[in-house]
Design a protein around this motif. Structure first.
Motif, short mmCIF file in Angstrom:
data_model
loop_
_atom_site.label_atom_id
_atom_site.label_comp_id
_atom_site.label_asym_id
_atom_site.label_seq_id
_atom_site.Cartn_x
_atom_site.Cartn_y
_atom_site.Cartn_z
N GLY A 65 0.82 -1.21 0.00
CA GLY A 65 0.00 0.00 0.00
C GLY A 65 0.85 1.25 0.00
N LYS A 66 1.93 1.24 0.78
CA LYS A 66 2.84 2.39 0.82
C LYS A 66 3.53 2.56 -0.51
N GLU A 67 3.96 1.45 -1.13
CA GLU A 67 4.65 1.52 -2.42
C GLU A 67 3.72 2.05 -3.49
N SER A 68 2.47 1.59 -3.49
CA SER A 68 1.54 2.05 -4.52
C SER A 68 1.19 3.52 -4.31
N ALA A 69 1.17 3.99 -3.07
CA ALA A 69 0.92 5.39 -2.80
C ALA A 69 2.07 6.24 -3.33
N GLN A 70 3.29 5.76 -3.17
CA GLN A 70 4.45 6.48 -3.69
C GLN A 70 4.45 6.47 -5.22
N GLU A 71 4.07 5.35 -5.81
CA GLU A 71 4.03 5.24 -7.26
C GLU A 71 2.99 6.17 -7.85
N SER A 72 1.89 6.38 -7.16
CA SER A 72 0.83 7.23 -7.70
C SER A 72 1.22 8.70 -7.70
N LYS A 73 2.26 9.08 -6.97
CA LYS A 73 2.71 10.47 -6.95
C LYS A 73 3.61 10.79 -8.13
N ILE A 74 4.04 9.80 -8.88
CA ILE A 74 4.90 10.01 -10.04
C ILE A 74 4.06 10.65 -11.14
N GLU A 75 4.59 11.73 -11.73
CA GLU A 75 3.88 12.43 -12.79
C GLU A 75 4.48 12.11 -14.14
N ASP A 76 3.63 12.01 -15.14
CA ASP A 76 4.10 11.80 -16.50
C ASP A 76 4.50 13.14 -17.09
N LYS A 77 5.48 13.09 -17.96
CA LYS A 77 5.94 14.30 -18.64
C LYS A 77 6.00 14.02 -20.13
N LEU A 78 5.77 15.07 -20.90
CA LEU A 78 5.83 14.96 -22.34
C LEU A 78 6.79 16.02 -22.85
N GLN A 79 7.74 15.60 -23.66
CA GLN A 79 8.69 16.54 -24.25
C GLN A 79 8.56 16.48 -25.76
#
Length: 84
Positions: free
Chosen positions: A21-35
């Motif tokens: 649960g902690k790992e998935s919470a951290q993973e959900s904070k990752i933002e996608d970027k487009l260049q």
């Protein structure tokens, strides 16, 4: 016959689940970027300019700029500019 309780496994599973649960919470904070590369931007700009140019050419061929409405608008803007 001796039967052992399975409660030890349940506590282990709870610990594993809480870590997941902690790992998935951290993973959900990752933002996608487009260049977008400069080359792609230039190609897009050229494409937009050619489309705008095609629209202008079509309006010229259809005598849009010779219409009374356009001539009146242009003359009003010229008058405003000269009037100051």
């Amino acid at each position: 016959m001796n039967i052992k309780p399975i409660s030890n496994n349940l506590s282990y599973n709870r610990e594993v689940d809480s870590k997941k649960g902690k790992e998935s919470a951290q993973e959900s904070k990752i933002e996608d970027k487009l260049q977008i590369s400069d080359e792609a931007k230039a190609l897009n700009k050229e494409n937009l300019q050619s489309k705008k140019l095609a629209v202008i050419k079509e309006k010229i061929n259809n005598n849009f700029y010779n219409s009374d409405q356009v001539v009146k608008k242009v003359s009003e803007e010229i008058y405003k500019e000269l009037k100051g």
